[in-house]
Design an enzyme around this catalytic site. Structure first.
Site, PDB file in Angstrom:
ATOM      1  N   TRP A  99      54.311  96.750   8.464  1.00 17.92           N
ATOM      2  CA  TRP A  99      53.796  98.095   8.707  1.00 17.92           C
ATOM      3  C   TRP A  99      52.535  98.070   9.573  1.00 17.92           C
ATOM      4  CZ3 TRP A  99      49.524 100.589   5.582  1.00 17.92           C
ATOM      5  CH2 TRP A  99      48.692  99.620   5.007  1.00 17.92           C
ATOM      6  N   ASP A 100      51.945  96.898   9.736  1.00 22.17           N
ATOM      7  CA  ASP A 100      50.762  96.738  10.587  1.00 22.17           C
ATOM      8  C   ASP A 100      51.006  97.411  11.940  1.00 22.17           C
ATOM      9  OD1 ASP A 100      50.986  94.779   8.583  1.00 22.17           O
ATOM     10  OD2 ASP A 100      49.796  93.305   9.669  1.00 22.17           O
TER      11      ASP A 100
ATOM     12  N   GLU B  28      47.471  95.273  -2.178  1.00 22.08           N
ATOM     13  CA  GLU B  28      48.389  94.280  -2.754  1.00 22.08           C
ATOM     14  C   GLU B  28      47.868  93.653  -4.042  1.00 22.08           C
ATOM     15  OE1 GLU B  28      49.160  91.808   0.688  1.00 22.08           O
ATOM     16  OE2 GLU B  28      50.875  93.060   1.232  1.00 22.08           O
TER      17      GLU B  28
ATOM     18  N   LYS C 149      42.648  94.773  -2.891  1.00 22.93           N
ATOM     19  CA  LYS C 149      42.633  93.773  -1.825  1.00 22.93           C
ATOM     20  C   LYS C 149      42.224  94.437  -0.510  1.00 22.93           C
ATOM     21  CE  LYS C 149      45.632  90.414   0.441  1.00 22.93           C
ATOM     22  NZ  LYS C 149      47.003  90.184   0.860  1.00 22.93           N
ATOM     23  N   GLN C 150      42.652  95.695  -0.352  1.00 20.33           N
ATOM     24  CA  GLN C 150      42.449  96.384   0.927  1.00 20.33           C
ATOM     25  C   GLN C 150      42.461  97.893   0.698  1.00 20.33           C
ATOM     26  OE1 GLN C 150      46.489  94.622   1.376  1.00 20.33           O
ATOM     27  NE2 GLN C 150      46.516  95.947   3.178  1.00 20.33           N
TER      28      GLN C 150
HETATM   29  O1  IFM Z   1      50.938  93.881   6.120  1.00 21.27           O
HETATM   30  C1  IFM Z   1      49.874  93.096   5.721  1.00 21.27           C
HETATM   31  C2  IFM Z   1      49.519  93.468   4.296  1.00 21.27           C
HETATM   32  O2  IFM Z   1      49.126  94.810   4.217  1.00 21.27           O
HETATM   33  C3  IFM Z   1      48.394  92.602   3.796  1.00 21.27           C
HETATM   34  N1  IFM Z   1      48.801  91.231   3.861  1.00 21.27           N
HETATM   35  C4  IFM Z   1      49.114  90.811   5.225  1.00 21.27           C
HETATM   36  C5  IFM Z   1      50.236  91.647   5.809  1.00 21.27           C
HETATM   37  C6  IFM Z   1      50.525  91.207   7.242  1.00 21.27           C
HETATM   38  O3  IFM Z   1      49.413  91.406   8.052  1.00 21.27           O
END
Ligand code: IFM
Length: 729
Positions: A340-341, A467, A567-568
């Protein structure tokens, strides 16, 4: 400091990623073209071809129904960039001589990598200056060119032998080795000259990826007379004189049978000058609509340019549409998978500057729609579910809590469809491809979720962007993005418009109803990341020792999933993507709640907090997060740049600049900006392409200017520092 170049003198694995040249199809990572002149066996020289992958069965300890059956792994191939030199029968190596100096350069202005070395022979003191220059053509995806120039520095004459060929296969000796990648046919790299109608100066090598049954051919030619030997090596003999000896090698990549097509023939015959001129021209044009000029802060200037260049290198300027792997073509991290990046982090730069490239990315998804429909069906659901990570359109993750359950991928793709359409008004795209993507993904959501008597429309058992939390009910990010998609679809298209996708009036009304009744768990302005999030124990990050980050390498997922720890960015990302839907007070409350429990263990995180901080006037926070993002690879802040560059962070740099510092937003009626200059910046200038017009926006401490527009399209309020560009086309 030349702000158009990345330079270095010491080869490292991180540097190899940073100086990779790539063009969306081919990526070449090689700082050790002359292996005899380097002494670190871990320095791999590899070439990646986007879409050339291994396809091995996934071995599950406990397989369950519907789990993906095969992985896909981009194959690191031996790079065809090796040189070996002999001076009067003396090998040019580190036994017979020493390296006096070397310098690596990647120029973002002309798209060329160069490596300049000076070697001195122990016995005689003779010095050779060697320069290797390489590029992957941005306009012609299949073409890689590498030139070597060798000059006698302190002597008059001598005999030079140049041997050129493939580097050794990526083996367990080299850092990029992954045992799962041994499935291509190294022994059978065929010199299949005889079987093809190739011109005498061209040789073909073929790689067979045994499990995916793909065949990749490299057609190679040199611009100097020389001898071919059977395994693809080529030898040229030269007399050194005052002018350097130059040899240019051109390589054409062909997925499928090696046939010398007219395009291959023309490009293999082109001169080095013609190829480099075409590359410079392509980049001049690219930068003329994309360059951001920051005055007063060289580090930000270089960082943003490196990010933009990295994004460009991940796609190229040709028509050969492929996805963007998480690391682009700069490393084997994440196995070359598309995530999805692309839609959320990388595409914005393209839809605001080069919409044709954003469309190309959407077309990759559209072409994989049949797989997405089959995937939804495998879950017993209608519509389409796109894979969390993939190359060929099939899910490649074996861990469903952090993949299949991340159903927001569909809404992320829909988000790109909508933003692309708002910015370009490309009605043909919307009619022919966009609507179907919106309908099939909306249909999936309607089937995945259900109407609950108390809560309304719920999407249970999902994983959001964060995540460190998985399989929850009503991840707010997912629900906001799905609601946005369903609203857009039903506000803009009637049942009649989309009836050809078998949308009944009943289904159309259910789309509307699901959007209207979408469930969110709130406490005043505080929005819960999901239904159970606020009832979990909050993790005090200040009590975790520094060496235990990233947490995923020290804690079982079940520990993390039970805690309030991110995590984000998750909910904050929804606020950044849909700024009009949230008040400043809401953003403030949720920033204050979630930021202290966000580890930023993912490189996707700081950019989002930067944008939210910029909106809230937290300018120090914004610039700090921005610097963290632009330095992800320049300073190797995640510690894994050797595995490849973080393309999402490169996209994150651009959105931080544009959405954060420049306050750029868009809706159906207008594009709006609310720029400010971070501390240290005295001015900045950038361009946007909106509804087919390129606007140049200049920001100083005292004035905002927009050129490239007619007056009735643009309103500037110098006092409030706002710009509005109306959508008149
Ligand atoms: O898509 C990302 C995810 O959101 C976090 N871990 C790494 C992936 C790839 O960049």
């Amino acid at each position: 400091m030349d702000l158009w170049k990345i330079t270095a003198t010491q080869p490292t694995r991180e540097l190899a990623s940073k100086l990779t040249v790539s063009n969306g199809l081919v990526g070449v990572k090689d700082l050790v073209e002359v292996p005899q002149l380097q002494n670190d066996p871990s320095m791999a020289a590899v070439v990646y071809v986007n879409g050339f992958y291994d396809y091995e069965p996934i071995q599950y300890g406990e397989a369950q129904f519907g789990f993906p059956k095969r992985n896909q792994t981009m194959i690191p191939l031996p790079a065809p960039t090796r040189f070996e030199l002999w001076l009067d029968d003396v090998p040019v190596d580190l036994e017979q001589g020493r390296l006096v100096s070397q310098q690596y350069t990647l120029s973002m202005a002309n798209g060329q990598f160069s490596h300049e070395l000076v070697w001195e022979e122990h016995a005689t003191g003779r010095q050779l200056a060697i320069t290797i220059t390489r590029l992957t053509s941005l306009k012609t995806s299949a073409l890689l060119t590498q030139q070597i120039a060798v000059k006698a520095l302190n002597f008059e004459t001598g005999h030079l032998r140049i041997i050129s060929g493939l580097h050794a296969p990526v083996t367990s000796q080299s850092a990029d080795f992954d045992p799962r990648l041994a499935h291509f046919d190294v022994d059978e790299i065929l010199a299949n000259q005889q079987s093809q109608q190739l011109s005498p100066t061209v040789r073909a090598l073929t790689f067979n990826a045994l499990q995916s049954q793909q065949q990749l051919s490299l057609l190679m030619s040199y611009d100097q007379p020389g001898e071919w030997v059977t395994d693809g090596d080529w030898t040229g003999e030269f007399e050194l004189s005052a002018t350097p000896v130059t040899v240019t090698k051109k390589i054409w990549f062909e997925l499928g049978a090696a046939e010398l097509s007219a395009a291959a023939e023309t490009n293999l015959a082109a001169s080095f000058t013609a190829i480099t001129q075409a590359q410079t021209a392509a980049l001049t044009e690219f930068w003329s609509t994309s360059d951001i000029k920051i005055t007063g802060d060289d580090a930000s200037q270089l960082g943003i340019r490196f990010s933009q260049f990295g994004l460009l290198q991940a796609v190229g300027l040709h028509e050969d549409g492929r996805g963007i792997a998480a690391k682009g073509l700069t490393g084997s991290g994440y196995n070359g998978h598309y995530f999805w990046d692309t839609e959320i982090y990388e595409a914005p730069f393209f839809y605001w500057n080069h919409p044709e490239l954003a469309k190309r990315l959407l077309m990759v998804r559209f072409q994989q729609l049949p797989h997405a429909k089959a995937y939804a069906q495998s879950l017993g659901l209608a519509g389409a579910l796109f894979p969390w990570r993939t190359i060929n359109g099939e899910e490649a993750s074996a861990y469903f809590p952090a993949s299949t359950a991340a159903i927001h991928i569909d809404a992320d793709i829909a988000y790109l469809v909508i933003r692309y359409y708002q910015i370009t008004r490309d009605a043909a795209f919307m009619r022919d491809y966009g609507q179907e993507l919106l309908v099939e993904t909306s249909r999936f959501y309607l089937n995945y979720g259900n109407f609950d008597d108390e809560k309304g429309f719920v999407l249970n058992t999902v994983t959001g962007p964060d995540e460190y939390t998985a399989l929850v009910n009503n991840n707010a990010y997912t629900n906001y993005l799905v609601q946005f998609e369903l609203r857009y679809l039903t506000d803009h298209f009637s049942q009649k418009d989309i009836g050809r996708f078998k949308v009944s009036q009943r289904e159309w009304t259910s789309f509307q109803k699901a959007a209207d009744q979408m469930h969110f768990e709130t406490r005043g302005d505080l929005i819960a990341q999901d239904d159970s999030f606020l009832s979990k124990k909050r993790l005090d990050l200040s009590r975790i020792p520094k060496d235990q980050f990233p947490l995923l390498t020290h804690f079982h997922p079940l520990v993390l999933y039970r805690l309030q720890v991110l995590k984000q960015a998750d909910l904050l990302l929804a606020m950044v993507l849909l700024p009009e839907q949230f008040s400043d007070a809401q953003v403030q409350t949720n920033y204050d709640y979630y930021e202290p429990i966000t580890t930023h263990d993912s490189s996707l995180s700081p950019a989002i907090y930067a944008i939210a901080a910029a909106r809230l006037g937290k300018h120090d926070g914004a610039i700090n997060f921005f610097k963290r993002t632009i330095n992800t690879d320049l300073a190797n802040t995640q510690g894994n740049t050797a595995d490849g560059l973080h393309l999402a962070a490169m996209g994150g740099s651009w959105i931080t600049f544009a959405w954060g510092m420049m306050g750029l937003t868009v809706n159906d009626e207008a594009a709006s900006l609310h720029p400010y200059l971070p501390t240290g910046w005295t001015a900045c200038q950038f361009r946007l392409r909106y509804r087919d017009t390129v606007y140049t926006i200049k920001v100083t401490a005292t004035a905002l200017t927009v050129t490239g527009a007619t007056e009735d399209e643009v309103t500037i309020d110098q006092k409030k520092r706002t710009i509005k560009i109306l959508a008149t086309r």
